[in-house]
Design a protein around this motif. Sequence first.
Motif, PDB file in Angstrom:
ATOM      1  N   GLY A   1     102.813  22.911  24.383  1.00  0.00           N
ATOM      2  CA  GLY A   1     101.900  22.282  25.332  1.00  0.00           C
ATOM      3  C   GLY A   1     101.056  23.218  26.163  1.00  0.00           C
ATOM      4  N   ALA A   2     101.087  24.512  25.876  1.00  0.00           N
ATOM      5  CA  ALA A   2     100.363  25.476  26.705  1.00  0.00           C
ATOM      6  C   ALA A   2      99.138  26.013  25.972  1.00  0.00           C
ATOM      7  N   THR A   3      98.037  26.152  26.699  1.00  0.00           N
ATOM      8  CA  THR A   3      96.809  26.724  26.148  1.00  0.00           C
ATOM      9  C   THR A   3      96.184  27.672  27.172  1.00  0.00           C
ATOM     10  N   ILE A   4      95.440  28.634  26.663  1.00  0.00           N
ATOM     11  CA  ILE A   4      94.654  29.535  27.502  1.00  0.00           C
ATOM     12  C   ILE A   4      93.194  29.419  27.076  1.00  0.00           C
ATOM     13  N   HIS A   5      92.321  29.330  28.055  1.00  0.00           N
ATOM     14  CA  HIS A   5      90.879  29.284  27.784  1.00  0.00           C
ATOM     15  C   HIS A   5      90.192  30.413  28.541  1.00  0.00           C
ATOM     16  N   ALA A   6      89.244  31.062  27.887  1.00  0.00           N
ATOM     17  CA  ALA A   6      88.428  32.083  28.543  1.00  0.00           C
ATOM     18  C   ALA A   6      87.021  32.021  27.983  1.00  0.00           C
ATOM     19  N   ASN A   7      86.047  32.235  28.844  1.00  0.00           N
ATOM     20  CA  ASN A   7      84.679  32.348  28.370  1.00  0.00           C
ATOM     21  C   ASN A   7      83.887  33.276  29.283  1.00  0.00           C
ATOM     22  N   ALA A   8      82.867  33.878  28.722  1.00  0.00           N
ATOM     23  CA  ALA A   8      82.010  34.792  29.468  1.00  0.00           C
ATOM     24  C   ALA A   8      80.588  34.610  28.973  1.00  0.00           C
ATOM     25  N   PHE A   9      79.621  35.016  29.790  1.00  0.00           N
ATOM     26  CA  PHE A   9      78.235  34.873  29.362  1.00  0.00           C
ATOM     27  C   PHE A   9      77.363  35.973  29.949  1.00  0.00           C
ATOM     28  N   TYR A  10      76.216  36.113  29.317  1.00  0.00           N
ATOM     29  CA  TYR A  10      75.182  37.016  29.803  1.00  0.00           C
ATOM     30  C   TYR A  10      73.963  36.181  30.161  1.00  0.00           C
ATOM     31  N   VAL A  11      73.687  36.076  31.450  1.00  0.00           N
ATOM     32  CA  VAL A  11      72.495  35.387  31.922  1.00  0.00           C
ATOM     33  C   VAL A  11      71.363  36.403  31.971  1.00  0.00           C
ATOM     34  N   HIS A  12      70.201  36.042  31.474  1.00  0.00           N
ATOM     35  CA  HIS A  12      69.087  36.983  31.495  1.00  0.00           C
ATOM     36  C   HIS A  12      67.768  36.255  31.686  1.00  0.00           C
ATOM     37  N   GLY A  13      66.774  36.984  32.138  1.00  0.00           N
ATOM     38  CA  GLY A  13      65.450  36.430  32.366  1.00  0.00           C
ATOM     39  C   GLY A  13      65.282  35.856  33.758  1.00  0.00           C
ATOM     40  N   ASP A  14      64.080  35.388  34.029  1.00  0.00           N
ATOM     41  CA  ASP A  14      63.745  34.807  35.334  1.00  0.00           C
ATOM     42  C   ASP A  14      63.692  33.296  35.222  1.00  0.00           C
ATOM     43  N   GLY A  15      64.434  32.616  36.072  1.00  0.00           N
ATOM     44  CA  GLY A  15      64.433  31.164  36.059  1.00  0.00           C
ATOM     45  C   GLY A  15      63.250  30.583  36.809  1.00  0.00           C
ATOM     46  N   PRO A  16      62.852  29.366  36.492  1.00  0.00           N
ATOM     47  CA  PRO A  16      61.673  28.757  37.104  1.00  0.00           C
ATOM     48  C   PRO A  16      61.867  28.295  38.540  1.00  0.00           C
ATOM     49  N   THR A  17      63.101  28.158  39.009  1.00  0.00           N
ATOM     50  CA  THR A  17      63.320  27.651  40.361  1.00  0.00           C
ATOM     51  C   THR A  17      62.780  28.591  41.423  1.00  0.00           C
ATOM     52  N   ASN A  18      62.699  29.883  41.127  1.00  0.00           N
ATOM     53  CA  ASN A  18      62.077  30.817  42.071  1.00  0.00           C
ATOM     54  C   ASN A  18      60.621  30.467  42.322  1.00  0.00           C
ATOM     55  N   LYS A  19      59.982  29.812  41.362  1.00  0.00           N
ATOM     56  CA  LYS A  19      58.589  29.418  41.520  1.00  0.00           C
ATOM     57  C   LYS A  19      58.434  28.048  42.162  1.00  0.00           C
ATOM     58  N   THR A  20      59.353  27.126  41.872  1.00  0.00           N
ATOM     59  CA  THR A  20      59.254  25.793  42.482  1.00  0.00           C
ATOM     60  C   THR A  20      59.766  25.786  43.911  1.00  0.00           C
ATOM     61  N   GLY A  21      60.764  26.652  44.218  1.00  0.00           N
ATOM     62  CA  GLY A  21      61.380  26.653  45.536  1.00  0.00           C
ATOM     63  C   GLY A  21      62.249  25.438  45.806  1.00  0.00           C
ATOM     64  N   SER A  22      62.649  24.726  44.747  1.00  0.00           N
ATOM     65  CA  SER A  22      63.365  23.467  44.913  1.00  0.00           C
ATOM     66  C   SER A  22      64.853  23.674  45.190  1.00  0.00           C
ATOM     67  N   ILE A  23      65.443  22.701  45.875  1.00  0.00           N
ATOM     68  CA  ILE A  23      66.895  22.672  46.056  1.00  0.00           C
ATOM     69  C   ILE A  23      67.562  22.374  44.723  1.00  0.00           C
ATOM     70  N   PHE A  24      67.006  21.418  43.982  1.00  0.00           N
ATOM     71  CA  PHE A  24      67.525  21.052  42.672  1.00  0.00           C
ATOM     72  C   PHE A  24      66.987  22.060  41.654  1.00  0.00           C
ATOM     73  N   ALA A  25      67.865  22.845  41.061  1.00  0.00           N
ATOM     74  CA  ALA A  25      67.449  23.888  40.124  1.00  0.00           C
ATOM     75  C   ALA A  25      66.798  23.277  38.891  1.00  0.00           C
ATOM     76  N   VAL A  26      65.654  23.816  38.493  1.00  0.00           N
ATOM     77  CA  VAL A  26      64.944  23.306  37.322  1.00  0.00           C
ATOM     78  C   VAL A  26      65.834  23.361  36.086  1.00  0.00           C
ATOM     79  N   SER A  27      66.557  24.464  35.931  1.00  0.00           N
ATOM     80  CA  SER A  27      67.424  24.652  34.767  1.00  0.00           C
ATOM     81  C   SER A  27      68.869  24.786  35.203  1.00  0.00           C
ATOM     82  N   ASN A  28      69.760  24.130  34.479  1.00  0.00           N
ATOM     83  CA  ASN A  28      71.186  24.259  34.778  1.00  0.00           C
ATOM     84  C   ASN A  28      71.804  25.504  34.162  1.00  0.00           C
TER      85      ASN A  28
END
Length: 422
Positions: A101-128
């Motif tokens: 009944g035991a499991t282990i989960h692991a994940n990692a990621f590399y985020v890169h680039g500039d997201g659009p929310t810096n341009k909209t200035g919105s509270i709700f992020a354009v991209s999740n």
Amino acid sequence: MGSKLRAGALPVLVLGALTTATAARAEDKPDNGVPEFSIAQDMPFDAARASLAASGIKYGLNYTGEYYDVTSGGLSRGSTYNGLIEVYTDLDLEKLLGWKGATIHANAFYVHGDGPTNKTGSIFAVSNLEGFETVRLDELWLEQSLLDDKLKVKLGSIAADTIFFISDTAAVFLNGTFGWPGILASNTIQGGPGYPLTSMGAVVTYTPNDSLTLIGAVFNGSPADPFAEDAQKSNRHGTDFRFGDGELMLLEGAYKYNIGYEGTVKVGGWKQFNAPDGYYVDFKSGNGVNSDYGIYGIIDQTIFKSGEDKSVSVFGRISGSPTAQSPMDFYFDTGILFSGFVPGRAKDTFGAAFGYGQISDDLVNTDPSELKTYESVVELNYVAEIRNGISLSPDFQYFWNPGAVTDVNHAAVWGARLKVSY
């Protein structure tokens, strides 16, 4: 408005969906270790991957790239590109070590680039998916199943946005608020344990039958230094396994029903306990308070279904928090999703969603010349499955009052997301 109204917690549900889909298939055929949505489904048999799966080891690799163009309004105009490379593994300790009944989960990621929310200035992020560019450990947890899998206990570094406040219908949309909603990202300390940050915690899930699920969790109160100017930079690689920042508790109950068409209703709530001195203040008096809380409700409902593929589903979520100390005191979103209506493209979907976040009157009254009373967004999204494991999602979003500041009235954003899963 400071860090409390930043779009700093962005939801991603990919791993949970992959794990769930894989578990469901295991009842039907031998598990070859290949996720349901994967280019490997159409490849020749991978003996190595199947052998590892038989031994209890599963893994996967995903790449998502996005192009957006802020065509009007916002803080600035122009195009952006951002992406996410993600790797994950799931270990079945019963197959590996005989630990039932035991499991282990692991994940990692590399985020890169500039997201659009810096341009909209919105509270709700354009991209999740957008975030500070770095290599980051996301989740690392151990889960123990008990009582014939009716009770599950999870311990470790956990993302709450893959567990709580989720609408299955809303998950297709790209704006971050349709995952980890803007009211939680705004009111919890440093955005709470939502993408791209996690917190140390414990989650208990009890499913006594096929209809009812009860979930409770306690997390460390902040996923990064509570007073850091940028939480993502503070916990740059996701290895700041923090304790001692107070506690964040979440509770949720979900009930599945069928009234001719299937539906799910959820009710839940959260509370920050023992917040660091000075993080929350009473907006009227300026005095510090040591907690904040909220309640919420969700409904997912199928309203039409024809055959195996054609369906129409709707969702609605609503949440409230105290006006006195919560930057956002009311939130509502809703949407509709059409699946399988394009001839010859049974897996394609088209949807529209709307989100609204009300800024606390007490906060607005502290500086009415600078702050507006709400931010809202509408999103139109189409998801085309190009082939198994590859999808393309054209997207349009329009914001009213992005950032809830007086000098920005709107923002229009066009974009597209390409996702490849192995």
